[in-house]
Design an enzyme around this catalytic site. Sequence first.
Site, PDB file in Angstrom:
ATOM      1  N   GLN A   1     -15.486  -5.135  -0.837  1.00 37.56           N
ATOM      2  CA  GLN A   1     -14.618  -4.675   0.058  1.00 37.56           C
ATOM      3  C   GLN A   1     -14.973  -4.087   1.401  1.00 37.56           C
ATOM      4  O   GLN A   1     -14.714  -4.246   2.411  1.00 37.56           O
ATOM      5  CB  GLN A   1     -13.522  -3.838  -0.579  1.00 37.56           C
ATOM      6  CG  GLN A   1     -12.253  -3.420   0.198  1.00 37.56           C
ATOM      7  CD  GLN A   1     -11.201  -2.642  -0.944  1.00 37.56           C
ATOM      8  OE1 GLN A   1     -11.347  -2.754  -1.954  1.00 37.56           O
ATOM      9  NE2 GLN A   1      -9.912  -2.373  -0.288  1.00 37.56           N
TER      10      GLN A   1
ATOM     11  N   HIS B   1      -2.545   7.691  -2.931  1.00 41.67           N
ATOM     12  CA  HIS B   1      -3.812   6.848  -2.767  1.00 41.67           C
ATOM     13  C   HIS B   1      -4.128   6.622  -1.519  1.00 41.67           C
ATOM     14  O   HIS B   1      -5.365   6.822  -1.215  1.00 41.67           O
ATOM     15  CB  HIS B   1      -3.214   5.441  -3.556  1.00 41.67           C
ATOM     16  CG  HIS B   1      -4.340   4.410  -3.465  1.00 41.67           C
ATOM     17  ND1 HIS B   1      -5.479   4.231  -4.100  1.00 41.67           N
ATOM     18  CD2 HIS B   1      -4.553   3.399  -2.651  1.00 41.67           C
ATOM     19  CE1 HIS B   1      -6.124   3.243  -3.966  1.00 41.67           C
ATOM     20  NE2 HIS B   1      -5.659   2.726  -2.918  1.00 41.67           N
TER      21      HIS B   1
ATOM     22  N   TYR C   1       0.770  -1.162   0.059  1.00 44.64           N
ATOM     23  CA  TYR C   1       0.205   0.026   0.059  1.00 44.64           C
ATOM     24  C   TYR C   1       0.791   1.363  -0.003  1.00 44.64           C
ATOM     25  O   TYR C   1       0.752   2.294   0.821  1.00 44.64           O
ATOM     26  CB  TYR C   1      -0.832  -0.069   1.201  1.00 44.64           C
ATOM     27  CG  TYR C   1      -2.128   0.655   1.291  1.00 44.64           C
ATOM     28  CD1 TYR C   1      -3.114   0.610   0.307  1.00 44.64           C
ATOM     29  CD2 TYR C   1      -2.400   1.772   2.513  1.00 44.64           C
ATOM     30  CE1 TYR C   1      -4.293   1.503   0.417  1.00 44.64           C
ATOM     31  CE2 TYR C   1      -3.647   2.266   2.625  1.00 44.64           C
ATOM     32  CZ  TYR C   1      -4.496   2.116   1.477  1.00 44.64           C
ATOM     33  OH  TYR C   1      -5.813   2.992   1.615  1.00 44.64           O
TER      34      TYR C   1
ATOM     35  N   THR D   1      -1.572   0.766  -5.183  1.00 43.49           N
ATOM     36  CA  THR D   1      -2.031   1.749  -6.020  1.00 43.49           C
ATOM     37  C   THR D   1      -1.177   2.955  -6.020  1.00 43.49           C
ATOM     38  O   THR D   1      -0.966   3.592  -5.128  1.00 43.49           O
ATOM     39  CB  THR D   1      -3.657   2.126  -5.857  1.00 43.49           C
ATOM     40  OG1 THR D   1      -4.063   0.807  -5.666  1.00 43.49           O
ATOM     41  CG2 THR D   1      -3.997   2.816  -6.920  1.00 43.49           C
TER      42      THR D   1
ATOM     43  N   LYS E   1     -10.605  -8.835  -3.577  1.00 45.29           N
ATOM     44  CA  LYS E   1      -9.321  -8.630  -4.088  1.00 45.29           C
ATOM     45  C   LYS E   1      -8.745 -10.022  -4.620  1.00 45.29           C
ATOM     46  O   LYS E   1      -7.840 -10.161  -5.584  1.00 45.29           O
ATOM     47  CB  LYS E   1      -8.104  -8.236  -3.325  1.00 45.29           C
ATOM     48  CG  LYS E   1      -8.354  -6.910  -2.614  1.00 45.29           C
ATOM     49  CD  LYS E   1      -8.021  -5.798  -3.406  1.00 45.29           C
ATOM     50  CE  LYS E   1      -8.012  -4.301  -2.640  1.00 45.29           C
ATOM     51  NZ  LYS E   1      -7.411  -3.444  -3.347  1.00 45.29           N
TER      52      LYS E   1
HETATM   53 MN    MN Z   1      -3.956  -3.187  -4.510  1.00 45.24          MN
END
Ligand code: MN
Length: 436
Positions: free
Chosen positions: A248, A142, A137, A368, A261
């Site tokens: 999610q 993001h 992450y 991301t 995911k």
């Molecule tokens: Mn991801």
Amino acid sequence: MLDHTHLAARRSHVASANGHDDFPIQNLPFGLFSTDPEEPERMGIAIGDQILDLEGALEAGLLTGLAAEAIEDAQFIDGWADVLCRGREARVAIRHQVFDLLAEGSRLAGAVAEHLHASRDCTLHVPMRIGDYTDFYAGIVHAKTVGALMRPDNPLLPNYKHVPIGYHGRASSVVASGHPVRRPNGQRKPATETEPSFGPCRNLDYELELGIWIGEGNDLGEPIPIGEAGRHIGGFCLLNDWSARDIQGWEYQPLGPFLAKSFCSTISPWIVTPEAMAPFRHAQPPRPEGDPRPMDYLWDDADQAHGALDLELEVWLMTPGLRAKGLAPFRLSRGSSLGLYWTPAQLLAHHASGGCNLRTGDLLGTGTISVEGGMGSLLEITRGGKEPLALPSGETRRFLEDGDEVRLTARARREGFAGIGFGECRGAISPAPSAR
Ligand code: MN
């Protein structure tokens, strides 16, 4: 780290390679291809719009020494994993020999031509068996943007700038570019409904990420020091971590992402080697004033000086409406891999820091990658679906619809060097199966 294979002036006798956006002779990425669904997969190297069949080249006696030995063993055992587990020396041996075979003026050009296949006639596969897949992450913009949707006053959790956040993903559902992406069914409970229900995902999204292939692994209980972590990287790819945002939102607490995911993750099928990326390494951008310095086990001067990757990243959307009107794909964003808060080596060293053994062929996702003005997911672009995107076709998008196709690209460019790219990471959404 730079040698004759990086010289911008060098050209290939494969004409399409010269000036190619992705695969000039300075790239030479590793992949697994087949020319016919009935035929076994073969190890190959991309050159322009062609693929060099390495196994054919080996049989014809065009490879020698360590390169020949590595490919010979690999074709009967574990493919590219058998090459990557040997580390830099084997990658460089293959790179140098294939460079000589494909370079303009090679006296073997005629013999080599017999082992070239047009890429458009080939199918590309996931390049090796993925043992484990972990997704980080590390895109801080993001993390802040998504955090702000949920916690406007406190977007980043207190651990974010200290510990590289990640979760263990699912290796079995990683597919190569072009494989259909089936909309998942799952449990959803939007705020507007009182009871959860099971059915097709309504908020299907993409995530623009880079993938990091593990080359040499480490033994269980033996961490990888940050100063050695870069040597364990076998290559890079693009990764689309397709995400079912409604599923999610309902399932993720308290243990993190699960089925939202794991229904599909798409990668670009070419392993772009650390050698090909050598001219495009970059200093890790300095942290803003006031951010904590990474802990010692994550700090290495050389890694900070040139451990980041300088890639221009783009996301393109093609919809049924754009296609019907003969319009071009719509660019959803343009960003940079310098938007990552941690380097690839820091992610790898952190992963192994508690003793976890990484193995050849494991895949790490960066998380991301968003930058100001170039967001890496629709969740961010449409502010959770609240601000739909208007397309030139007259269509609007909160999230992805059936028939939509998302394509990611990564290009490395630097003055004085031949630019390279990662090839395509593409997937089109097909309807969910019956929900019962
Ligand atoms: Mn991801």
